[in-house]
Enzyme design. Structure first.
Site, PDB file in Angstrom:
ATOM      1  N   ASN A 201       1.003  -1.266  -0.088  1.00 52.29           N
ATOM      2  CA  ASN A 201       0.041   0.096  -0.216  1.00 52.29           C
ATOM      3  C   ASN A 201       0.975   1.174   0.180  1.00 52.29           C
ATOM      4  OD1 ASN A 201       0.958  -0.120   2.585  1.00 52.29           O
ATOM      5  ND2 ASN A 201      -0.958   0.312   3.608  1.00 52.29           N
ATOM      6  N   HIS A 202       2.186   1.135  -0.334  1.00 49.38           N
ATOM      7  CA  HIS A 202       3.038   2.158  -0.127  1.00 49.38           C
ATOM      8  C   HIS A 202       2.969   3.069  -1.448  1.00 49.38           C
ATOM      9  CE1 HIS A 202       5.877   0.453   2.721  1.00 49.38           C
ATOM     10  NE2 HIS A 202       4.672   0.955   3.669  1.00 49.38           N
ATOM     11  N   HIS A 234       4.026   7.939   1.040  1.00 48.81           N
ATOM     12  CA  HIS A 234       3.386   6.984   1.962  1.00 48.81           C
ATOM     13  C   HIS A 234       4.443   5.719   2.180  1.00 48.81           C
ATOM     14  CE1 HIS A 234       0.682   3.560   3.277  1.00 48.81           C
ATOM     15  NE2 HIS A 234       1.277   4.041   4.521  1.00 48.81           N
ATOM     16  N   HIS A 328       2.522   6.306  11.480  1.00 53.03           N
ATOM     17  CA  HIS A 328       1.564   5.107  11.712  1.00 53.03           C
ATOM     18  C   HIS A 328       1.898   3.851  12.560  1.00 53.03           C
ATOM     19  CE1 HIS A 328      -0.512   6.876   7.656  1.00 53.03           C
ATOM     20  NE2 HIS A 328      -0.754   7.585   8.853  1.00 53.03           N
ATOM     21  N   SER A 384      -7.624  11.552   0.031  1.00 59.18           N
ATOM     22  CA  SER A 384      -6.912  11.603   1.308  1.00 59.18           C
ATOM     23  C   SER A 384      -7.321  12.756   2.203  1.00 59.18           C
ATOM     24  CB  SER A 384      -5.638  11.604   1.114  1.00 59.18           C
ATOM     25  OG  SER A 384      -5.136  10.355   0.481  1.00 59.18           O
ATOM     26  N   HIS A 403      -5.616   5.987  10.776  1.00 61.93           N
ATOM     27  CA  HIS A 403      -4.403   6.343   9.971  1.00 61.93           C
ATOM     28  C   HIS A 403      -4.780   6.012   8.415  1.00 61.93           C
ATOM     29  CE1 HIS A 403      -4.206   1.974   9.022  1.00 61.93           C
ATOM     30  NE2 HIS A 403      -3.167   2.298   8.336  1.00 61.93           N
ATOM     31  N   GLY A 404      -5.919   5.577   8.242  1.00 63.04           N
ATOM     32  CA  GLY A 404      -6.390   5.380   6.690  1.00 63.04           C
ATOM     33  C   GLY A 404      -7.695   4.774   6.584  1.00 63.04           C
ATOM     34  N   LYS A 479       3.314   3.571  -7.553  1.00 61.09           N
ATOM     35  CA  LYS A 479       3.118   2.365  -6.949  1.00 61.09           C
ATOM     36  C   LYS A 479       4.207   1.317  -7.234  1.00 61.09           C
ATOM     37  CE  LYS A 479      -0.362   0.829  -4.801  1.00 61.09           C
ATOM     38  NZ  LYS A 479      -0.097   1.423  -3.766  1.00 61.09           N
TER      39      LYS A 479
END
Length: 480
Positions: A201-202, A234, A328, A384, A403-404, A479
């Site tokens: 998920n970065h 992220h 996080h 976001s 956090h998300g 990504k």
């Protein structure tokens, strides 16, 4: 349970948690998920750990993870000799976190071919994907220095601006760090990964301000104009952090036997904070956290470089200043009021974000009147948010919030149910430029794989543990 387990959810999010619990009890969850027990049970198990105070807290984006559920917040009394520190309460990606960089560009400046050119420049400059080598040279001496000094190392080497550290949580350096507590294997993994995004998920995203809820706070952060371009990054401590966690879990198995620590879940492996194992894990984890801050700083350097290449302007001319950088996955020594008494606590935040209120001494001077900026990344292709911390959050959640979005489907479920071509085509239809190293893995990060981030944010807003400032919309996604 030594304390209650408290879950912050609305009706829809509660339904997902109860369904997860039901499916597990009925034996219908996929084999890929069998290593993790349901999040509700995990939050309850954490409430039984030695030295925990007040409550085991779960944020609205809660879902099952290793040991602690993701979205868990738990604090342990540093003055209690029985109190523990747990790698499962931090996670394997130590200091996985988010930073936001503002610009003075507008959406009109990045329309059409410029958007694609920017996405390509970011993809070219920032190494992404599983096992990728770093874009930043790093010797073993460099590594030891950055593990100890954090962002100051990046500033000294020219990879960060002097002002950047002022807008990082902990000023980009955990003083409890000791590189000598990081194993050779962990260092070997970290040497090649500085300045890399990784996978899962970065991401690095180009975003635009879509909606402003708090004009004053947004203006102070420099992101108060609808259509303003920002960059969100992220990522975390990469393989180095993962190895630190792995090493600690092995050592703590023996420590638990020696100290007769009885657990209801083996994944909650821990050690007394005051023990040799506890102190050394805190020191190694802090060093890994410093690596993560430097990693995000180096990616910021590469992002500024990419923008300069495309626009033929210096990054400071484009006002590419750091708004803030948050953790996080972390455990930190903090001061909090519990039952009317100030206590020194070791606060574990796993998949949750520190959210300190206005006037707190640990947030930057320029944010004292509004509270700490809180950066909440959405899912790939969704919005976001930027929030601020509140006094109520400080009192009720140890100054913590979500956090998300939080996963709704496991990675295995996502691969089975979703088609990567459809996911990519939908992003393009929405006008989002996409660059991805492993196209088939995008199903794992598709919006359908996650809870509704708007529900999560609104739950925090209604609970009063954080307040909305700005909503951001992605226009380009990079990504692994």
């Amino acid at each position: 349970m030594k304390v209650p387990a408290e879950i912050f959810v609305n009706n829809d999010l509660q339904t997902l948690l109860v369904q997860e619990l039901h499916d597990t009890c009925c034996g219908s969850r996929e084999e890929a998920d069998s290593a993790f027990i349901p999040a509700l049970r995990q939050a309850a198990n954490v409430a039984a750990l030695p030295g925990i105070v007040k409550a085991s807290l779960a944020m609205p984006d809660v879902h099952s993870g290793y040991g602690f559920c993701i979205g868990n917040v738990a604090a342990f009394d540093m003055d209690d000799p029985q109190a523990v520190i747990s790698p499962g309460g931090v996670g394997f990606d130590i200091n996985c976190g988010v930073r936001l960089i503002r610009t003075n560009l507008t959406e009109k400046d990045v329309e059409g071919s410029v958007r694609e050119e920017l996405a390509e420049a970011l993809f070219r400059n920032i190494p992404v994907g599983v096992g990728v080598s770093g874009g930043i040279p790093c010797s073993i001496d460099d590594l030891d220095q950055l593990l100890r000094n954090g962002v100051d190392w990046a500033i000294e080497k020219g990879y960060a601006w002097e002002e950047d550290k002022d807008h990082c949580e902990e000023n980009g350096c955990m003083e409890t760090a000791d590189p000598n507590c990081v194993s050779k294997r962990a260092k070997k993994r970290g040497l090649k990964q500085l300045g890399t995004l990784g996978a899962g998920n970065h991401y690095t995203e180009i975003q635009v301000v879509d909606e402003v809820y708090n004009t004053e706070a947004a203006k102070i952060m420099g992101i108060g104009t609808v259509g303003q371009v920002c960059i969100m990054i992220h990522t975390g401590s990469r393989g180095l952090g993962h190895q630190v966690a792995t090493d600690a879990l092995q050592v703590m198995e023996e420590a638990m036997c020696r100290d007769a620590i009885d657990l209801n879940d083996r994944q909650l492996s821990c050690a007394r904070i005051s023990s040799k194992e506890g102190r050394e894990y805190l020191a190694a984890m802090s060093a890994a956290a410093n690596f993560a801050w430097v990693n995000r700083s180096c990616i910021t350097y590469l992002a500024r470089k990419a923008f300069s290449e495309v626009f033929q302007r210096e990054s400071d001319d484009m006002d590419m200043h750091l708004v803030y950088d948050v953790c996080h996955n972390i455990a930190k020594v903090e001061q909090h009021i519990v039952d009317g008494e100030q206590k020194t606590l070791l606060v574990h935040r796993k998949g949750s974000t520190r959210a300190y209120p206005p006037c707190h001494p640990d947030i930057p001077k320029d944010y004292q009147t509004i509270g700490q900026p809180v950066l909440i990344g959405g899912t790939m292709g969704t919005c976001s948010y930027v929030l601020v911390g509140t006094d109520k959050g400080m009192a009720e959640t140890f100054g913590s919030t979500c956090h998300g979005a939080g996963r709704a489907l496991s990675r295995n479920q996502s691969r089975i149910k979703l088609d990567h071509n459809q996911v990519l085509n939908k992003l393009k239809e929405d006008g989002i430029a996409i660059r991805v190293a492993s196209p088939k893995l995008v199903t794992e990060e598709a919006p359908e794989s996650y809870k509704n981030v708007c529900d999560v944010i609104e739950t925090c807003q209604v609970a009063g543990i954080s307040e909305k400032v700005v909503k951001l919309r992605p226009i380009a996604v990079i990504k692994g």
